[in-house]
Design a protein around this motif. Structure first.
Motif, short mmCIF file in Angstrom:
data_model
loop_
_atom_site.label_atom_id
_atom_site.label_comp_id
_atom_site.label_asym_id
_atom_site.label_seq_id
_atom_site.Cartn_x
_atom_site.Cartn_y
_atom_site.Cartn_z
N GLN A 133 -0.33 6.77 -1.43
CA GLN A 133 0.66 5.78 -1.54
C GLN A 133 0.16 4.27 -1.96
O GLN A 133 1.22 4.21 -2.51
N ARG A 174 -1.04 1.71 -0.09
CA ARG A 174 -0.36 1.57 0.34
C ARG A 174 -1.27 0.61 1.70
O ARG A 174 -1.77 2.68 2.23
N SER A 175 -1.90 0.21 2.59
CA SER A 175 -2.53 0.68 3.03
C SER A 175 -1.59 0.92 4.65
O SER A 175 -0.59 0.50 4.94
N ALA A 212 0.59 -1.47 6.39
CA ALA A 212 1.70 -1.85 6.37
C ALA A 212 2.70 -0.80 6.43
O ALA A 212 3.69 -0.84 6.28
N SER A 264 -6.64 2.20 3.93
CA SER A 264 -6.59 1.44 2.35
C SER A 264 -6.82 1.73 1.06
O SER A 264 -8.08 2.61 0.71
#
Length: 329
Positions: A104, A106-107, A110, A328
């Protein structure tokens, strides 16, 4: 390219013996899970613990049994029913979180709606030894904000006094690792107050703690071996004031987040702990640490050599791993 899962045993030698009431460790035996899906790769680690009937061999067998399910695309929610809580599920769950974050871009923080892990105080451990040796060990870390004192039933008063005298300003966690009984807990209450102990962690064996429902402790008592998953909390809330969330007990970050939230809703304090492990175990635990009152994530500090890019201790403050290490893009 279809999803693939690999699991292997990695052994990390310790820089010095880690001695607690239950025995002595000179190495950390980890299960490392790698899940690949196309060009994305996620990693997770679990530490099988004999106290819970786990071994490297049984953990690898459990993971092998769910390989078809994982490679067919099972998600983290499916794991909650397909695998029992424990080190094997932790390794797979955290590998799936890591994989999803990279896919994704994204982390994990998040994705979970949590702050990005930051430098935070984390306990440094003084292991069981003579009172004199424990005092010397405590003096070396006396400026750390939080010290955990490992004790047993042999000489806890001398051990606690020695550490407190050598480190007069640090917060103290006393951890007997289930080695005390009710009589010792009651006997030790005045000393815990005198030595300004902040937390007493799992003093008596899990399964022998029902009497705590009628006990008013001088300092908060934290459940460790007695609490694994959120379903344990109704009983825990009657006996303890704090719950120790460990991903190897809960079976991964997915359940650990549910456990931490449920504990808060019941008015319990939170602690984040770990086994002696590499930084691959600590990186996901840092998300729980950011929610916690007490943090005890010094497992990798005991290793002779950690995984590259892992966490770092800065005088009792734990610094997160390098970007891209876990969770991440």
């Amino acid at each position: 390219m279809r999803r693939t899962l690999d699991a292997q045993h990695d052994r990390f030698a310790l820089s010095r013996p880690f001695r607690i009431a239950r025995g002595v460790k000179t190495a950390a035996d980890a299960i490392t899970v790698t899940i690949r899906d196309g060009s994305a790769l996620g990693r997770g680690e679990g530490i099988p613990y004999p106290r819970y009937g786990e071994s490297v061999e049984t953990a690898l067998e459990v993971i092998e049994a769910v390989r078809p399910l994982i490679e067919a695309g099972a998600d983290r929610q499916t794991l909650l029913t397909a695998m029992k809580p424990g080190a094997a599920r932790n390794a797979v769950d955290c590998a799936l979180w890591d994989l999803e974050a990279r896919q994704q871009e994204r982390s994990v923080a998040a994705m979970a709606g949590l702050p990005t892990p930051a430098r935070l105080p984390s306990a440094l451990t003084v292991v069981i030894d003579t009172a004199e040796a424990m005092a010397r060990a405590a003096a070396d870390i006396a400026e750390a904000p939080l010290i955990k004192v490992k004790v047993d039933a042999e000489a806890p008063e001398a051990q606690i006094r020695a550490v407190r005298t050598a480190a007069p300003r640090a917060q103290l966690i006393v951890d007997p690792n289930e080695s005390w009984d009710e009589a010792i807990v009651r006997q030790m209450q005045p000393l815990l107050l005198e030595c300004q102990v902040d937390l007493l962690e799992q003093p008596v064996p899990a399964g022998e703690d029902a009497w705590l429902e009628r006990f008013q402790p001088a300092v908060p008592i934290c459940a460790d071996e007695s609490v694994h998953v959120a379903a344990d909390l109704p009983t825990i809330a009657r006996r303890y004031q704090v719950a120790n969330v460990k991903l190897d007990k809960s079976g991964g970050l997915t359940e650990a987040l549910q456990l931490a939230q449920a504990a808060r809703e019941l008015g319990l304090g939170l602690m984040t702990g770990c086994m002696v492990s590499s930084s691959l175990s600590i990186a996901p635990a840092l998300l729980i640490a950011g929610m916690s009152d007490f943090v005890d994530l010094d497992g990798p500090i005991w290793l002779a050599e950690d995984r590259p890019g892992g966490v770092r201790d800065d005088g009792g403050y734990l610094c997160p791993p390098a970007p891209g290490f876990w969770g991440s893009p």
